[in-house]
Design an enzyme around this catalytic site. Sequence first.
Site, PDB file in Angstrom:
ATOM      1  N   SER A  34      41.929  43.008  56.330  1.00 39.95           N
ATOM      2  CA  SER A  34      40.710  43.603  55.762  1.00 39.95           C
ATOM      3  C   SER A  34      39.971  42.591  54.900  1.00 39.95           C
ATOM      4  CB  SER A  34      41.046  44.852  54.946  1.00 39.95           C
ATOM      5  OG  SER A  34      41.917  44.528  53.880  1.00 39.95           O
ATOM      6  N   SER A 124      48.591  41.442  37.598  1.00 38.58           N
ATOM      7  CA  SER A 124      47.397  40.694  37.199  1.00 38.58           C
ATOM      8  C   SER A 124      47.266  40.677  35.680  1.00 38.58           C
ATOM      9  CB  SER A 124      46.176  41.395  37.797  1.00 38.58           C
ATOM     10  OG  SER A 124      44.988  40.913  37.224  1.00 38.58           O
ATOM     11  N   TYR A 148      40.639  48.866  39.273  1.00 40.31           N
ATOM     12  CA  TYR A 148      41.513  47.838  39.858  1.00 40.31           C
ATOM     13  C   TYR A 148      42.716  47.572  38.947  1.00 40.31           C
ATOM     14  CZ  TYR A 148      43.410  43.235  40.803  1.00 40.31           C
ATOM     15  OH  TYR A 148      44.279  42.205  41.023  1.00 40.31           O
ATOM     16  N   LYS A 152      47.068  48.289  39.197  1.00 40.60           N
ATOM     17  CA  LYS A 152      48.169  47.348  38.914  1.00 40.60           C
ATOM     18  C   LYS A 152      49.116  47.931  37.863  1.00 40.60           C
ATOM     19  CE  LYS A 152      46.915  44.127  41.729  1.00 40.60           C
ATOM     20  NZ  LYS A 152      47.687  43.887  42.953  1.00 40.60           N
ATOM     21  N   PHE A 177      47.039  34.912  36.189  1.00 43.65           N
ATOM     22  CA  PHE A 177      45.801  34.731  35.440  1.00 43.65           C
ATOM     23  C   PHE A 177      44.692  34.390  36.453  1.00 43.65           C
ATOM     24  CE2 PHE A 177      46.467  35.668  30.981  1.00 43.65           C
ATOM     25  CZ  PHE A 177      47.753  36.143  31.101  1.00 43.65           C
ATOM     26  N   ARG A 230      39.083  31.286  30.242  1.00 41.96           N
ATOM     27  CA  ARG A 230      40.115  31.831  31.127  1.00 41.96           C
ATOM     28  C   ARG A 230      41.201  30.795  31.361  1.00 41.96           C
ATOM     29  NH1 ARG A 230      37.330  35.389  30.003  1.00 41.96           N
ATOM     30  NH2 ARG A 230      36.340  36.974  31.286  1.00 41.96           N
ATOM     31  N   PRO A 292      29.294  43.110  32.455  1.00 45.53           N
ATOM     32  CA  PRO A 292      30.005  44.228  31.814  1.00 45.53           C
ATOM     33  C   PRO A 292      31.508  44.146  32.113  1.00 45.53           C
ATOM     34  CG  PRO A 292      28.078  45.021  33.008  1.00 45.53           C
ATOM     35  CD  PRO A 292      28.219  43.567  33.341  1.00 45.53           C
TER      36      PRO A 292
HETATM   37  P1  NAD Z   1      43.319  38.511  49.168  1.00 45.12           P
HETATM   38  O1  NAD Z   1      42.338  39.609  49.335  1.00 45.12           O
HETATM   39  O2  NAD Z   1      42.932  37.160  49.639  1.00 45.12           O
HETATM   40  O3  NAD Z   1      44.706  38.897  49.849  1.00 45.12           O
HETATM   41  C1  NAD Z   1      45.168  40.228  49.928  1.00 45.12           C
HETATM   42  C2  NAD Z   1      45.558  40.471  51.380  1.00 45.12           C
HETATM   43  O4  NAD Z   1      46.044  41.800  51.519  1.00 45.12           O
HETATM   44  C3  NAD Z   1      44.375  40.324  52.337  1.00 45.12           C
HETATM   45  O5  NAD Z   1      44.759  39.453  53.381  1.00 45.12           O
HETATM   46  C4  NAD Z   1      44.125  41.741  52.849  1.00 45.12           C
HETATM   47  O6  NAD Z   1      43.674  41.733  54.187  1.00 45.12           O
HETATM   48  C5  NAD Z   1      45.506  42.367  52.708  1.00 45.12           C
HETATM   49  N1  NAD Z   1      45.517  43.823  52.497  1.00 45.12           N
HETATM   50  C6  NAD Z   1      44.807  44.537  51.585  1.00 45.12           C
HETATM   51  N2  NAD Z   1      45.117  45.835  51.684  1.00 45.12           N
HETATM   52  C7  NAD Z   1      46.049  45.958  52.671  1.00 45.12           C
HETATM   53  C8  NAD Z   1      46.748  47.045  53.254  1.00 45.12           C
HETATM   54  N3  NAD Z   1      46.561  48.298  52.849  1.00 45.12           N
HETATM   55  N4  NAD Z   1      47.618  46.796  54.252  1.00 45.12           N
HETATM   56  C9  NAD Z   1      47.822  45.522  54.700  1.00 45.12           C
HETATM   57  N5  NAD Z   1      47.180  44.467  54.189  1.00 45.12           N
HETATM   58  C10 NAD Z   1      46.308  44.674  53.194  1.00 45.12           C
HETATM   59  O7  NAD Z   1      43.733  38.462  47.633  1.00 45.12           O
HETATM   60  P2  NAD Z   1      44.555  37.375  46.834  1.00 45.12           P
HETATM   61  O8  NAD Z   1      43.628  36.693  45.924  1.00 45.12           O
HETATM   62  O9  NAD Z   1      45.392  36.581  47.754  1.00 45.12           O
HETATM   63  O10 NAD Z   1      45.448  38.338  45.956  1.00 45.12           O
HETATM   64  C11 NAD Z   1      46.751  38.727  46.361  1.00 45.12           C
HETATM   65  C12 NAD Z   1      47.290  39.752  45.383  1.00 45.12           C
HETATM   66  O11 NAD Z   1      47.274  39.186  44.072  1.00 45.12           O
HETATM   67  C13 NAD Z   1      46.455  41.033  45.292  1.00 45.12           C
HETATM   68  O12 NAD Z   1      47.344  42.112  45.119  1.00 45.12           O
HETATM   69  C14 NAD Z   1      45.612  40.825  44.057  1.00 45.12           C
HETATM   70  O13 NAD Z   1      45.276  42.038  43.448  1.00 45.12           O
HETATM   71  C15 NAD Z   1      46.559  40.027  43.182  1.00 45.12           C
HETATM   72  N6  NAD Z   1      45.857  39.184  42.200  1.00 45.12           N
HETATM   73  C16 NAD Z   1      44.889  38.320  42.618  1.00 45.12           C
HETATM   74  C17 NAD Z   1      44.217  37.537  41.687  1.00 45.12           C
HETATM   75  C18 NAD Z   1      43.096  36.620  42.094  1.00 45.12           C
HETATM   76  O14 NAD Z   1      42.278  36.267  41.246  1.00 45.12           O
HETATM   77  N7  NAD Z   1      43.000  36.188  43.350  1.00 45.12           N
HETATM   78  C19 NAD Z   1      44.570  37.618  40.335  1.00 45.12           C
HETATM   79  C20 NAD Z   1      45.571  38.496  39.952  1.00 45.12           C
HETATM   80  C21 NAD Z   1      46.218  39.276  40.901  1.00 45.12           C
HETATM   81  C1  WQD Z   2      35.752  33.899  35.169  1.00 46.39           C
HETATM   82  C2  WQD Z   2      34.713  33.572  34.112  1.00 46.39           C
HETATM   83  C3  WQD Z   2      32.930  35.171  33.967  1.00 46.39           C
HETATM   84  C4  WQD Z   2      31.219  34.356  37.926  1.00 46.39           C
HETATM   85  C5  WQD Z   2      38.934  38.381  37.733  1.00 46.39           C
HETATM   86  C6  WQD Z   2      39.737  39.638  37.618  1.00 46.39           C
HETATM   87  C7  WQD Z   2      41.178  39.282  37.329  1.00 46.39           C
HETATM   88  C8  WQD Z   2      41.726  38.359  38.407  1.00 46.39           C
HETATM   89  C9  WQD Z   2      40.856  37.155  38.542  1.00 46.39           C
HETATM   90  C10 WQD Z   2      42.554  39.845  40.105  1.00 46.39           C
HETATM   91  C11 WQD Z   2      34.247  34.778  33.310  1.00 46.39           C
HETATM   92  C12 WQD Z   2      32.398  33.829  34.417  1.00 46.39           C
HETATM   93  C13 WQD Z   2      32.006  34.345  36.788  1.00 46.39           C
HETATM   94  C14 WQD Z   2      29.882  33.872  37.841  1.00 46.39           C
HETATM   95  C15 WQD Z   2      30.251  33.387  35.506  1.00 46.39           C
HETATM   96  N1  WQD Z   2      41.739  38.997  39.683  1.00 46.39           N
HETATM   97  N2  WQD Z   2      31.530  33.876  35.605  1.00 46.39           N
HETATM   98  N3  WQD Z   2      29.455  33.395  36.632  1.00 46.39           N
HETATM   99  O1  WQD Z   2      36.723  38.007  35.577  1.00 46.39           O
HETATM  100  O2  WQD Z   2      38.351  36.346  34.582  1.00 46.39           O
HETATM  101  O3  WQD Z   2      39.034  37.705  36.484  1.00 46.39           O
HETATM  102  O4  WQD Z   2      39.495  37.549  38.764  1.00 46.39           O
HETATM  103  O5  WQD Z   2      43.492  40.337  39.560  1.00 46.39           O
HETATM  104  O6  WQD Z   2      41.918  40.437  37.269  1.00 46.39           O
HETATM  105  O7  WQD Z   2      39.218  40.421  36.567  1.00 46.39           O
HETATM  106  O8  WQD Z   2      37.422  35.935  36.865  1.00 46.39           O
HETATM  107  O9  WQD Z   2      36.274  34.207  38.171  1.00 46.39           O
HETATM  108  O10 WQD Z   2      35.193  36.476  37.961  1.00 46.39           O
HETATM  109  O11 WQD Z   2      35.274  34.981  35.968  1.00 46.39           O
HETATM  110  O12 WQD Z   2      29.812  32.942  34.455  1.00 46.39           O
HETATM  111  O13 WQD Z   2      29.135  33.873  38.814  1.00 46.39           O
HETATM  112  O14 WQD Z   2      33.537  33.074  34.777  1.00 46.39           O
HETATM  113  O15 WQD Z   2      32.031  35.798  33.112  1.00 46.39           O
HETATM  114  O16 WQD Z   2      34.021  34.347  31.996  1.00 46.39           O
HETATM  115  P1  WQD Z   2      37.803  37.062  35.760  1.00 46.39           P
HETATM  116  P2  WQD Z   2      36.020  35.401  37.350  1.00 46.39           P
END
Ligand code: NAD
Ligand code: WQD
Length: 337
Positions: A34, A124, A148, A152, A177, A230, A292
Amino acid sequence: MRILVTGGAGYIGSHTCLELLNAGYEIVVIDNLSNSKLEALKRISELSKKDFQFYQADLLDKMTLEKVFLKNNIEAVIHFAGLKSVGESIEVPLHYYHNNVTGTLNLCQTMERYNVKKMIFSSSANVYGVPERVPITEASPLSAINPYGRTKLIIEEILRDLYGSDNSWSIALLRYFNPIGAHESGRLGEDPNDIPNNLMPYINQVAIGKRDKLNVFGNDYDTHDGTGVRDYIHVVDLAKGHLKALEMVIPTKGIDAFNLGTGTGYSVLDLIKGYENATSKKIPYTFAHRRPGDVDKSYADVDKANKILGWKALKSLEDMCYDSWRWQKNNPNGYDE
Ligand code: NAD
Ligand code: WQD
């Protein structure tokens, strides 16, 4: 040792699959694609020179989950699959709860039936809500400020209840992070659909000329230069953290949470400067309103992962920026050829 990787085609999952294969683990991947492409899985095989079983399936599909566990001798699960956009989760919360929470429930129920009780869960830094102080330790108060983050937090609580009911489980909750960067081959990286929400993919698209400029969200935060701070962590360091967590989870029992970050906070302007220095690309930007829900500072205390998992992030800001750019330059359209 066969590891089931849910969401293995995604950004963090694909990098982790490669590290697992390179370390000699056998893997099975389940992903509904997806938010990812089959091409990522092809490239994992190409880079590791190894094949693995892939199921294009949804965690909401219990029949397929059953089949995956029946046909494969799974010993542990790394559970990445989930939807991850904060903004989208506010627009379609039910979709997020269903996908993330119900998907995890289905997975845990199937694991229980097959007596597979070792899991690493992708949590996260979002579970810390608005942090009271930085650096954030694992003992800091938890609170969710968007759907979201709440998925978690709910999943963390479900997993704690599960362990409470059956102490033979072994679970690591990894609180990531801000993962950025890409594999040094330039073959794996982050491939966002549509307009990127996150900072680094947006900067990449400015660098490659797809967007004119970056909007810096807020310059009046309580930080050294007024822009949000961050804890950016290289995705390969993060992937390696999962191998360390597996080494802990496999021989033990229990449930514990670990921050995976570098412990250093960089502002948006620091990241822009770091990117420009590492790549010699100019990133035009303007200041815009705060986004926001954004917090001023978020960075990790990483002592616990260091001491208990024996893991530490090693890559620099320059590595993160250069590797992000190399991925973008080599794959201007992501995984679409
Ligand atoms: P991503 O979207 O690239 O990878 C998630 C994968 O899960 C995708 O390939 C998607 O197709 C698959 N998926 C989603 N729902 C599914 C379902 N119901 N069944 C099967 N597959 C499904 O995201 P990512 O950045 O690789 O993140 C991986 C995990 O880490 C996620 O759980 C995300 O919430 C968590 N996370 C990500 C970040 C970030 O900033 N990237 C930060 C903190 C936590
Ligand atoms: C980083 C900084 C923005 C875009 C999110 C989720 C977190 C994790 C990682 C999943 C902030 C600033 C951003 C832009 C900007 N994901 N920014 N211009 O918000 O720290 O974290 O992604 O779990 O849970 O909340 O990451 O990369 O969106 O932002 O100035 O176009 O960059 O304001 O200070 P964030 P981000």
